[in-house]
Write a protein that holds these residues in place. Structure first.
Motif, PDB file in Angstrom:
ATOM      1  N   ARG A 322       0.817  -1.213   0.000  1.00  0.00           N
ATOM      2  CA  ARG A 322       0.000   0.000   0.000  1.00  0.00           C
ATOM      3  C   ARG A 322       0.856   1.270   0.000  1.00  0.00           C
ATOM      4  NH1 ARG A 322      -5.146   1.221   0.488  1.00  0.00           N
ATOM      5  NH2 ARG A 322      -5.779  -0.850   1.163  1.00  0.00           N
ATOM      6  N   TRP A 327       2.594   2.318  -7.645  1.00  0.00           N
ATOM      7  CA  TRP A 327       1.364   2.045  -8.388  1.00  0.00           C
ATOM      8  C   TRP A 327       1.128   3.052  -9.502  1.00  0.00           C
ATOM      9  CZ3 TRP A 327      -0.151  -2.636  -7.517  1.00  0.00           C
ATOM     10  CH2 TRP A 327       0.058  -3.215  -6.261  1.00  0.00           C
ATOM     11  N   VAL A 332      -3.561   2.779 -15.191  1.00  0.00           N
ATOM     12  CA  VAL A 332      -4.701   2.170 -14.507  1.00  0.00           C
ATOM     13  C   VAL A 332      -5.675   1.665 -15.562  1.00  0.00           C
ATOM     14  CG1 VAL A 332      -6.619   2.559 -12.919  1.00  0.00           C
ATOM     15  CG2 VAL A 332      -4.421   3.691 -12.526  1.00  0.00           C
ATOM     16  N   CYS A 464      -1.905  -9.768  -3.331  1.00  0.00           N
ATOM     17  CA  CYS A 464      -2.630  -8.603  -3.834  1.00  0.00           C
ATOM     18  C   CYS A 464      -3.564  -8.087  -2.748  1.00  0.00           C
ATOM     19  CB  CYS A 464      -3.444  -8.967  -5.081  1.00  0.00           C
ATOM     20  SG  CYS A 464      -4.683 -10.235  -4.767  1.00  0.00           S
ATOM     21  N   SER A 466      -7.422  -5.513  -2.497  1.00  0.00           N
ATOM     22  CA  SER A 466      -8.465  -4.766  -3.206  1.00  0.00           C
ATOM     23  C   SER A 466      -9.230  -3.916  -2.215  1.00  0.00           C
ATOM     24  CB  SER A 466      -9.429  -5.720  -3.922  1.00  0.00           C
ATOM     25  OG  SER A 466      -8.764  -6.500  -4.895  1.00  0.00           O
ATOM     26  N   ASP A 484     -11.030  -1.194  -6.385  1.00  0.00           N
ATOM     27  CA  ASP A 484      -9.685  -0.928  -6.908  1.00  0.00           C
ATOM     28  C   ASP A 484      -8.820  -2.129  -6.578  1.00  0.00           C
ATOM     29  OD1 ASP A 484      -9.270   2.136  -7.819  1.00  0.00           O
ATOM     30  OD2 ASP A 484     -10.792   2.029  -6.243  1.00  0.00           O
ATOM     31  N   TYR A 486      -5.225  -4.032  -6.610  1.00  0.00           N
ATOM     32  CA  TYR A 486      -3.788  -3.732  -6.596  1.00  0.00           C
ATOM     33  C   TYR A 486      -3.020  -5.053  -6.628  1.00  0.00           C
ATOM     34  CZ  TYR A 486      -5.235   0.972  -5.223  1.00  0.00           C
ATOM     35  OH  TYR A 486      -5.819   2.214  -5.190  1.00  0.00           O
ATOM     36  N   ASN A 521      -1.995  -4.205 -14.717  1.00  0.00           N
ATOM     37  CA  ASN A 521      -2.993  -5.114 -14.159  1.00  0.00           C
ATOM     38  C   ASN A 521      -4.316  -4.862 -14.876  1.00  0.00           C
ATOM     39  OD1 ASN A 521      -4.436  -6.873 -12.525  1.00  0.00           O
ATOM     40  ND2 ASN A 521      -4.500  -5.490 -10.768  1.00  0.00           N
ATOM     41  N   HIS A 540      -4.800  -1.729 -10.786  1.00  0.00           N
ATOM     42  CA  HIS A 540      -3.515  -1.047 -10.649  1.00  0.00           C
ATOM     43  C   HIS A 540      -2.391  -2.094 -10.626  1.00  0.00           C
ATOM     44  CE1 HIS A 540      -5.832   2.542  -9.167  1.00  0.00           C
ATOM     45  NE2 HIS A 540      -6.635   1.576  -8.758  1.00  0.00           N
ATOM     46  N   THR A 542       2.021  -3.037 -10.640  1.00  0.00           N
ATOM     47  CA  THR A 542       3.345  -2.561 -10.253  1.00  0.00           C
ATOM     48  C   THR A 542       4.358  -3.676 -10.478  1.00  0.00           C
ATOM     49  OG1 THR A 542       4.601  -1.430  -8.523  1.00  0.00           O
ATOM     50  CG2 THR A 542       3.206  -3.258  -7.813  1.00  0.00           C
TER      51      THR A 542
END
Length: 784
Positions: A322, A327, A332, A464, A466, A484, A486, A521, A540, A542
Motif C-alpha cells: 500500500r 502504483w 490504470v 494482492c 483490493s 480498486d 492492486y 494489471n 492497478h 506494479t
C-alpha cells in the motif's frame, strides 16, 4: 465452394492436393500454410524449412487418416492431468469427422518435434473452437470432396457414418479413399510458434451442428490413466540417457545474493564429482544422484555469497504494497462494465461498506520438485526431456539463452507432477540449468531440484489487495459498487538458471512489457451483475516485490496459477457481494439472483441452491456465535464467469471459535459450460479444482523474510490432505443451445474462498477479509 485446379481442391480456404499414387499404404495428412509473420519470434528472415519441427509453413500433419480407417491426431498442448487431449479432443475430432471415439487410436501431444501448433496447458477448448476442431472440420470437407469425385455423387448428397461415406447407392470408407495415394491438406495458420499462445488455425470451415453430435456428451474414459496407475507410463523422472550425469544446483543464499566464491569438492569423499560455475549459478555434477546430493551439500557449506535484505517480510507485506510499491508506473485499467456516477451515490448513501480484502502469496508446489534432463550435442542441438506446460515456448527461451535458433532445440514432453500455470510461459525451473551444465560438460545432465530449491526459486501466485466501497439503497438494492484492485506483475517467464548465469533471457516484467510480461494489471473478472446502475472497477499494477532492489533482478517472482488474475479479483468482489446482502438484510444467494439478468448466471445459482439444500435467510444466522469451544455452522455462496462457463458454489462449514479452525463440510458447485463434452471427465476436473480451492482458502501461504522465502518444506508450506476434503457435489448443466463448449479445468478453485469467508460470517457474525483463513487469522478476526 469446390474448384478443381489440376490436382488440387479449394476446401473452404484450405488446399487439398494429390501428390500422386504410391504402391502401398496411403494417408491423408493435414498440415498448415502460414498466414502473416514468421513462425518464430526473433526471425527476421521469411519462414523457411526448419530442422526438428513439423513446420506449419509446409504441409505438415495435424490429423492422419490411415488406410485401416484409424485416425491419429496431434496437438502441441501438453496434458497436465486435465485429460482433455485424451478425452475431449478425441470426442471433438470424432464428431467432426463422423467416426467413432475408438477410431482415434493415437494422440501425439506436447513434444516440439512431432506436434504442429504449440501453446500451453490452458484454454484447451479454445473458447469453443480449439485448433483441432477446425482442422477436423477442414479434413471432413476434404474427405467429402474426394468421395464425391470417387463415387460420382454430388457432395451435398453424401452422408457419413463411422468413417464410411455413402450416397447414390454406393459407399466407400475413409481408409479406401486415401489408400494407394498420398494426399495432403494445407490449411491457413497464423501466429508465433514459440509464443505463449502458439499458432492458431484460421478460416471458418463448416463445423458439425450440435444436433448431429453422437460422441460429444458421453463419458468416455481417459485412456492415459490406466498406463499411469499400472506403472507402464514413462515419466519425466524415469528418463535415463547413456553417459548421463546427475546434478544439483547450489542456489544463492538469498533472492539478491551474488557469488563471492564457490566451494570446492572434497575429492577424498566425492572423487567423481565436479563443480561448474557460470555467473551466479553453481552446479555440482556426479555420476550418481546420491553422490551429487552429498557433494552439493558439502560445496554449499563452503560457498560464499553476499548478503541481501530487500523484501518487506510477511508481517509488513500489505503495508509495503500500500505505502511503498509504485502504483503509478503502470497505467490504470478500467472495467468494461463501468457506468453511472459511483461517487455521487456513495456520498449520499445511508448503508455503505468500505473494506479491504487481502490475498497472500501461494506456491505452485508440485508434489515432486522440478527436474529435467538435457543433452546438448556437439553440433549445438539441445534435447530437453521434461514435464512442461508449454514446450514450444520453452524451446524459444532455451534458444535465446544459447544464442541460437529454435531449430536447434527439441523439447520432449513426458508426464510428471503437475503445477497449474508455473510453466505456461515455458520454464518450470530446472530445464535451463540442465542445458547449461550439459553444454559445459558435453554430456547429458539430469538436474533435480530439492524441495527447498523448489520453494525458494520457483515462481509463486502473486499477493494482492483490493479496496471496495459500495452502497445499498432503501429498497435493499446495490446502488453503487467501486473496487480498486492492486496486484504486482503476474507472469515472470525468465528461466531462473539463465538469470543467475547471466545469459540472455526475455526481459523481466516491466511497464513496456508485452501482452504477458507487462506490469499492467487488467480487469480479469467479468462483471455479472448487469442491473447494478453505478459501477467503477479499476486495476492497478506494479513491479514484482523485490525485483528492482535485487542485484540479480529476482525478488519474489510471480507466475500465473489456476484462474490467474481472476481469482485475485473475484474473491474480493464476491465476498463484498455477500457483505452487501447483509447490509440489505437479504439472503446472499437470492441477493445475487436479484442483481443478475443473464439467465445462465441465474440458472447456476438456482441449481446450487437446490442441490446444496440451501436455507434461504439473511446472514449472519440468528444464533451466530463468535466465542466458545463448540463448533458453529454457516453457509456461503459465490459466482463466477470464465471462458464461456458460468459457475456457482455453495460451501457449508463449521468453525470452532476457540481454535480458529474452519472445516468445510460440504462443497456444492453448479457449472454451465454450454455443451458438456465428457460429463465424467468434467466432473473429475471440477472436483480437483474444488479441493485445490479449499486448500488455498484455508491453508496455503508463502512465508518470507527480508531475504527470501522461508517456506521450504511441507511443514512450513502445508497443503490440504485427504482429511481436509469435504463432501463434494457437482451439478453439470448441459446447455446445447449455447452452441459452444466453455472451459472446465479452471475456476473451481477460485470459487471456494469467497464462499467459505461468507459462510464464516454467517456462522460467527464476524467478517474475515484475508486469505488464507488460517487459525491465527481467524482468531484475530473473531476478536476484532
Amino acid at each position: 465452394m469446390r474448384t478443381l485446379i489440376e490436382n488440387s481442391l479449394n476446401v473452404f480456404g484450405a488446399t487439398l492436393s494429390r501428390r500422386g499414387f504410391i504402391k502401398t499404404g496411403g494417408m491423408l495428412a493435414v498440415g498448415g500454410t502460414v498466414v502473416g509473420a514468421g513462425l518464430l519470434k526473433g526471425n527476421a528472415e521469411p519462414p523457411r524449412p526448419m530442422m526438428n519441427t513439423i513446420d506449419a509453413a509446409l504441409p505438415s500433419s495435424w490429423i492422419e487418416i490411415h488406410p485401416d480407417n484409424t485416425v491419429l491426431i496431434r496437438t502441441g498442448k501438453n496434458d497436465f492431468g486435465q485429460g482433455t487431449v485424451f478425452t475431449a479432443y478425441r470426442q471433438i475430432v470424432a464428431d467432426e469427422l463422423s467416426v467413432s471415439f475408438d477410431a482415434i487410436t493415437t494422440v501425439v501431444q506436447g513434444s516440439t518435434d512431432c506436434t504442429p501448433d504449440g501453446s500451453g496447458a490452458f484454454d484447451f477448448l479454445g473458447r469453443g473452437t480449439p485448433n483441432i476442431r477446425k482442422v477436423a472440420a477442414y479434413t471432413y470437407q476434404a474427405l467429402l470432396d474426394l468421395a464425391a469425385e470417387r463415387l460420382g455423387v454430388p457432395k451435398d448428397k453424401l452422408s457419413v457414418k463411422e468413417g464410411v461415406v455413402s450416397g447414390g447407392g454406393k459407399s466407400i470408407s475413409y481408409g479406401d479413399l486415401v489408400k494407394d495415394q498420398q494426399l495432403k491438406l494445407s490449411i491457413p495458420v497464423r501466429g508465433d510458434l514459440t509464443g505463449i499462445i502458439g499458432l492458431s488455425v484460421e478460416g471458418n470451415p463448416p463445423m458439425k451442428p450440435v444436433s448431429e453430435y453422437t460422441v460429444i456428451g458421453k463419458s468416455f474414459k481417459n485412456s492415459v490413466i490406466a498406463s499411469k496407475v499400472t506403472a507402464k507410463e514413462t515419466w519425466a523422472t524415469d528418463v535415463r540417457l547413456p553417459g548421463m550425469l546427475h546434478a544439483r544446483v547450489v542456489h544463492p543464499k538469498t533472492l539478491g545474493s551474488t557469488l563471492v566464491s564457490a566451494g570446492e569438492v572434497d575429492k577424498t569423499k566425492y572423487p567423481n564429482s565436479q563443480v561448474i560455475v557460470k555467473g551466479n549459478m553453481v552446479g555440482v555434477v556426479a555420476p550418481t544422484e546420491w553422490e551429487a546430493i552429498q557433494a552439493a551439500m558439502q560445496v554449499a557449506e563452503k560457498t560464499k555469497w553476499t548478503d541481501w535484505k530487500g523484501l518487506p517480510g510477511n508481517a509488513k507485506l500489505y503495508q509495503h504494497l500500500r505505502d511503498e510499491a509504485d502504483w503509478k508506473a503502470a497505467p490504470v485499467t478500467k472495467g468494461q462494465a463501468n457506468k453511472g456516477s459511483v461517487d455521487t451515490v456513495l456520498a449520499s448513501g445511508q448503508k455503505k461498506l468500505s473494506a479491504t480484502y487481502q490475498m497472500s502469496y501461494m506456491k505452485h508446489a508440485p508434489i515432486g520438485p522440478t527436474m529435467a534432463v538435457a543433452d546438448v550435442k556437439a553440433d549445438g542441438t539441445a534435447h530437453i526431456y521434461t514435464h512442461n506446460q508449454n514446450p514450444q515456448q520453452l524451446r524459444g527461451e532455451i534458444a535465446m539463452m544459447l544464442r541460437t535458433t529454435p531449430d536447434h532445440v527439441i523439447v520432449h514432453a513426458y508426464p510428471g507432477p503437475g503445477h497449474y500455470g508455473r510453466s505456461n510461459g515455458g520454464n518450470a525451473g530446472g530445464e535451463d540449468e540442465a542445458v547449461i551444465l550439459s553444454q559445459a560438460l558435453g554430456k547429458p545432465v539430469r538436474v533435480q531440484w530439492m524441495r527447498a530449491d523448489d520453494m525458494q526459486w520457483s515462481t509463486q501466485s502473486t499477493a494482492c489487495f483490493s479496496d471496495v466501497q459500495l452502497a445499498v439503497d432503501a429498497n435493499g438494492k446495490l446502488a453503487a459498487y467501486q473496487i480498486d484492485h492492486y496486484m504486482p506483475a503476474m507472469q515472470d517467464d525468465r528461466p531462473i538458471g539463465a538469470v543467475l548465469a547471466g545469459l540472455p533471457t526475455i526481459p523481466a516484467p516491466d511497464v513496456k512489457g508485452g501482452f504477458i510480461s507487462s506490469i499492467t494489471n487488467n480487469i480479469s473478472d467479468p462483471w455479472v451483475y448487469a442491473p447494478v446502475p453505478n459501477v467503477l472497477e479499476s486495476a492497478h499494477g506494479t513491479f514484482q516485490v523485490g525485483q528492482k532492489a535485487s542485484p540479480i533482478a529476482v525478488g519474489l517472482r510471480n507466475h500465473s496459477m489456476r484462474t490467474p488474475g481472476q481469482f485475485q479479483q473475484n474473491y474480493p468482489r464476491e465476498l463484498a457481494m455477500s457483505e452487501a446482502a447483509a447490509l440489505a438484510g437479504a439472503d446472499v444467494l437470492q441477493f445475487r439472483i436479484d442483481h443478475a439478468s443473464e439467465e445462465r448466471v441465474i440458472g447456476v445459482l438456482k441449481a446450487v441452491r437446490e442441490a446444496s439444500g440451501w436455507d434461504t435467510r439473511p446472514s449472519p444466522r440468528a444464533n451466530a456465535v463468535s466465542t466458545g469451544a463448540a463448533p458453529v455452522q454457516g453457509r456461503g455462496v459465490s459466482v463466477l464467469f470464465r471462458e464461456g462457463t458460468y459457475w456457482a458454489c455453495a460451501c457449508h462449514i463449521n468453525v470452532t471459535p476457540s481454535t480458529g479452525k474452519i472445516v468445510v463440510e460440504k462443497y456444492t458447485i453448479a457449472v454451465d459450460p454450454g455443451i458438456v463434452i465428457n460429463p465424467a471427465q468434467l466432473k473429475r476436473q471440477i472436483e480437483g479444482g474444488a479441493v485445490m480451492g479449499v486448500s488455498e482458502a484455508l491453508i496455503e501461504e508463502v512465508a518470507f523474510d527480508e531475504s527470501g522465502v522461508t517456506s521450504n518444506d511441507w511443514l512450513s508450506y502445508p497443503i490440504a490432505t485427504m482429511a481436509d476434503v469435504p463432501e463434494i457435489k457437482v451439478v453439470l448443466i448441459n446447455n446445447p443451445k449455447v452452441g459452444a463448449y466453455g472451459g472446465g479445468s479452471e475456476a473451481a478453485n477460485a470459487l471456494a474462498a469467497p464462499a467459505i469467508a461468507a459462510a464464516f460470517h454467517d456462522a460467527t457474525g464476524k467478517m474475515i477479509r484475508r486469505l488464507p483463513m488460517k487459525p491465527d487469522y481467524v482468531k484475530a478476526a473473531l476478536s476484532a
